[in-house]
Design a protein around this motif. Structure first.
Motif, PDB file in Angstrom:
ATOM      1  N   UNK A 235       0.806  -1.223   0.000  1.00 20.43           N
ATOM      2  CA  UNK A 235       0.000   0.000   0.000  1.00 20.43           C
ATOM      3  C   UNK A 235       0.837   1.270   0.000  1.00 20.43           C
ATOM      4  N   UNK A 236       2.042   1.206   0.548  1.00 21.76           N
ATOM      5  CA  UNK A 236       2.872   2.389   0.749  1.00 21.76           C
ATOM      6  C   UNK A 236       4.223   2.214   0.052  1.00 21.76           C
ATOM      7  N   UNK A 237       4.445   2.896  -1.075  1.00 24.07           N
ATOM      8  CA  UNK A 237       5.728   2.785  -1.787  1.00 24.07           C
ATOM      9  C   UNK A 237       6.892   3.183  -0.883  1.00 24.07           C
ATOM     10  N   UNK A 238       8.001   2.510  -1.059  1.00 26.59           N
ATOM     11  CA  UNK A 238       9.198   2.817  -0.289  1.00 26.59           C
ATOM     12  C   UNK A 238       9.305   2.076   1.016  1.00 26.59           C
ATOM     13  N   UNK A 239       8.293   1.288   1.362  1.00 30.17           N
ATOM     14  CA  UNK A 239       8.348   0.501   2.601  1.00 30.17           C
ATOM     15  C   UNK A 239       9.238  -0.711   2.381  1.00 30.17           C
ATOM     16  N   UNK A 240      10.295  -0.829   3.167  1.00 25.58           N
ATOM     17  CA  UNK A 240      11.243  -1.931   3.041  1.00 25.58           C
ATOM     18  C   UNK A 240      11.305  -2.716   4.346  1.00 25.58           C
ATOM     19  N   UNK A 241      11.643  -4.011   4.233  1.00 27.52           N
ATOM     20  CA  UNK A 241      11.641  -4.898   5.397  1.00 27.52           C
ATOM     21  C   UNK A 241      12.919  -5.731   5.397  1.00 27.52           C
ATOM     22  N   UNK A 242      13.634  -5.702   6.520  1.00 26.82           N
ATOM     23  CA  UNK A 242      14.768  -6.594   6.728  1.00 26.82           C
ATOM     24  C   UNK A 242      14.497  -7.409   7.986  1.00 26.82           C
ATOM     25  N   UNK A 243      14.702  -8.698   7.893  1.00 32.76           N
ATOM     26  CA  UNK A 243      14.461  -9.613   9.012  1.00 32.76           C
ATOM     27  C   UNK A 243      15.798 -10.131   9.506  1.00 32.76           C
ATOM     28  N   UNK A 244      16.121  -9.885  10.757  1.00 28.30           N
ATOM     29  CA  UNK A 244      17.403 -10.271  11.343  1.00 28.30           C
ATOM     30  C   UNK A 244      17.190 -11.385  12.362  1.00 28.30           C
ATOM     31  N   UNK A 245      17.906 -12.491  12.200  1.00 26.66           N
ATOM     32  CA  UNK A 245      17.871 -13.590  13.168  1.00 26.66           C
ATOM     33  C   UNK A 245      19.303 -13.962  13.528  1.00 26.66           C
TER      34      UNK A 245
END
Length: 443
Positions: A235-245
């Motif tokens: 829905x929102x351009x530019x939204x980025x996700x990084x998942x750290x484990x």
């Protein structure tokens, strides 16, 4: 190990007669304790730090549980509510946390037998015995408990014949650092770190829309946020996700295809698909050691430095979500004699039954007062807090805990020892059945 008397009292010592049982926390387990005690005619006082019951659940009220209603309603509570004409929601439907509060906990708390004994906005800061620190033994079991509490009007003290600590762990997150300590620099960037289960698609949307979020953690709290962030990114351009484990895989998110709770069984598959599609960047084997603002104190982004392999690596994000799980806050119990497992910080007799290296939610054996009893007679830690750092707790298990404890406090040894519970295969934790939903840490 300390020898503990597991025989129920037949009569109360004179100094304890007329005193209530103090229940700390008015969440589902604290309220279930109140319902069980009310059924048995035992006086109590229910102490809640929030301004209403279920305050911690309301913080993640947007999350849909993957436990259906039939596993979420305490039997004693249901009996009390039925006397008012209350009808339980459809047994197989999945409520959100907010619906759990509004449809069940709030009506339960409104019953006169409970409402008249409930104090809101009261934070328990210390528990001890009246006139006795933890080193004094003579006459200890016959001495009232003393609870020091903080209210809007100041500090006061209450006495009780017994204490049931159902205060939970949601407000005590694990550290972002793999060492168990807060990373260096955390105070300087604390405003850029969100607690687990933020309302990404609702009230917290502005914090995440069009920004880069780093989600830390390998369990269902992390999965919930990842799935909701992925929906936000559509829905929102530019939204980025990084998942750290910190490990090679997020094993706790994975669920057997034989799971009787189909909503839970899908969560690992959905997160894995997002990673494979490149919508979530997965950074594994990353151990956070330091946090720092980019460009100085006024900057709104954070450098996250961690050990990876034989060296250090730095990630940059606009915001961090701490989804590393929870731990019990034991500060208020310094003067109480406790036997806790060295590893998971659960009652020592309970710890082998809930070891997360061996058990999932559904393979935990039913247990009650005997496993929860402490060297401090008539003091019990129940609910999520009783599981320490283990992530395998579910409400149905907690309800059976407090039924057994209440029976013991009533002198009903037979009922207290007769502990029974039937769970669906592989457990009852939580997830969201809706496409944009996720999973939480909760039942």
């Amino acid at each position: 190990m300390t020898l503990i008397d597991l025989t129920a009292p037949t009569t109360l010592p004179a100094r304890l007669q007329g005193l209530p049982v103090a229940i700390i926390g008015a969440g589902p387990i604290g309220l279930a304790t109140a319902a069980n005690l009310a059924e048995r005619g035992i006086d109590f006082v229910l102490l809640e730090s929030g301004d209403r019951v279920g305050a911690s659940i309301e913080a993640w009220g947007h999350i849909r549980l993957f436990s259906p209603w039939k596993h979420l309603v305490d039997p004693a509570s249901q009996r009390l509510l039925a006397e008012t004409g209350w009808v339980a929601p459809p047994a197989d439907s999945l409520p959100t946390g907010g619906e759990l509060v509004e449809a069940f906990l709030a009506p339960l708390a409104a019953l006169p037998a409970i409402a008249t004994r409930t104090r809101l906005g009261v934070t328990v800061t210390d528990v001890t015995r009246e006139g006795m620190d933890r080193t004094r033994t003579k006459g200890r079991a016959q001495t009232p408990f003393l609870l020091r509490v903080r209210t809007a009007d100041g500090i006061e003290e209450l006495t009780a014949r017994a204490v049931v600590d159902a205060s939970g762990t949601y407000r005590s997150p694990n550290s972002l650092g793999s060492s168990g300590l807060d990373p260096l620099g955390l105070p300087e960037v604390a405003d850029l770190v969100s607690h687990a289960l933020p309302d990404v698609l609702g009230r917290d949307r502005a914090l995440f829309a069009g920004r880069h979020t780093l989600v830390v953690g390998a369990g269902h709290s992390a999965a919930n946020t990842l799935l909701n962030l992925a929906a936000l990114a559509e829905q929102e351009p530019g939204t980025r996700i990084t998942w750290v484990i910190r490990n090679a895989t997020a094993a706790r998110v994975s669920t057997s295809p034989d799971d009787e709770l189909r909503a839970r069984a899908s969560i690992g598959t959905r997160v894995d698909a997002l990673v494979a599609a490149g919508r979530i960047e997965l950074v594994d084997r990353f151990e956070i050691v330091r946090l720092a603002r980019t460009g100085g104190a006024e900057a709104s982004a954070v450098h996250v430095t961690g050990r990876r392999g034989d060296g250090l690596e730095t990630l940059t994000a606009d915001r961090i979500v701490n989804a590393t799980g929870f731990r019990p806050n034991l500060d208020m119990l310094r003067e109480i004699r406790l036997e806790l497992d060295d590893i998971v910080e659960a009652p020592r007799r309970l710890a082998p039954l809930i070891d997360p290296n061996v058990h999932s939610c559904g393979t935990v054996e039913p247990h009650g007062f005997a496993e929860l009893t402490q060297p401090e007679r008539d003091f019990f830690i129940v609910g999520m807090k009783s599981y320490g750092r283990a992530p395998t707790f579910l409400l149905a298990t907690g309800y059976e805990q407090v039924r057994s404890v209440s029976a013991w406090l009533a002198g009903d040894s037979a009922s207290a020892r007769n502990v029974e519970l039937v769970l669906p295969a592989t457990g009852v934790c939580s997830t969201d059945a809706a496409p944009a939903g996720g999973a939480s840490c909760c039942s």
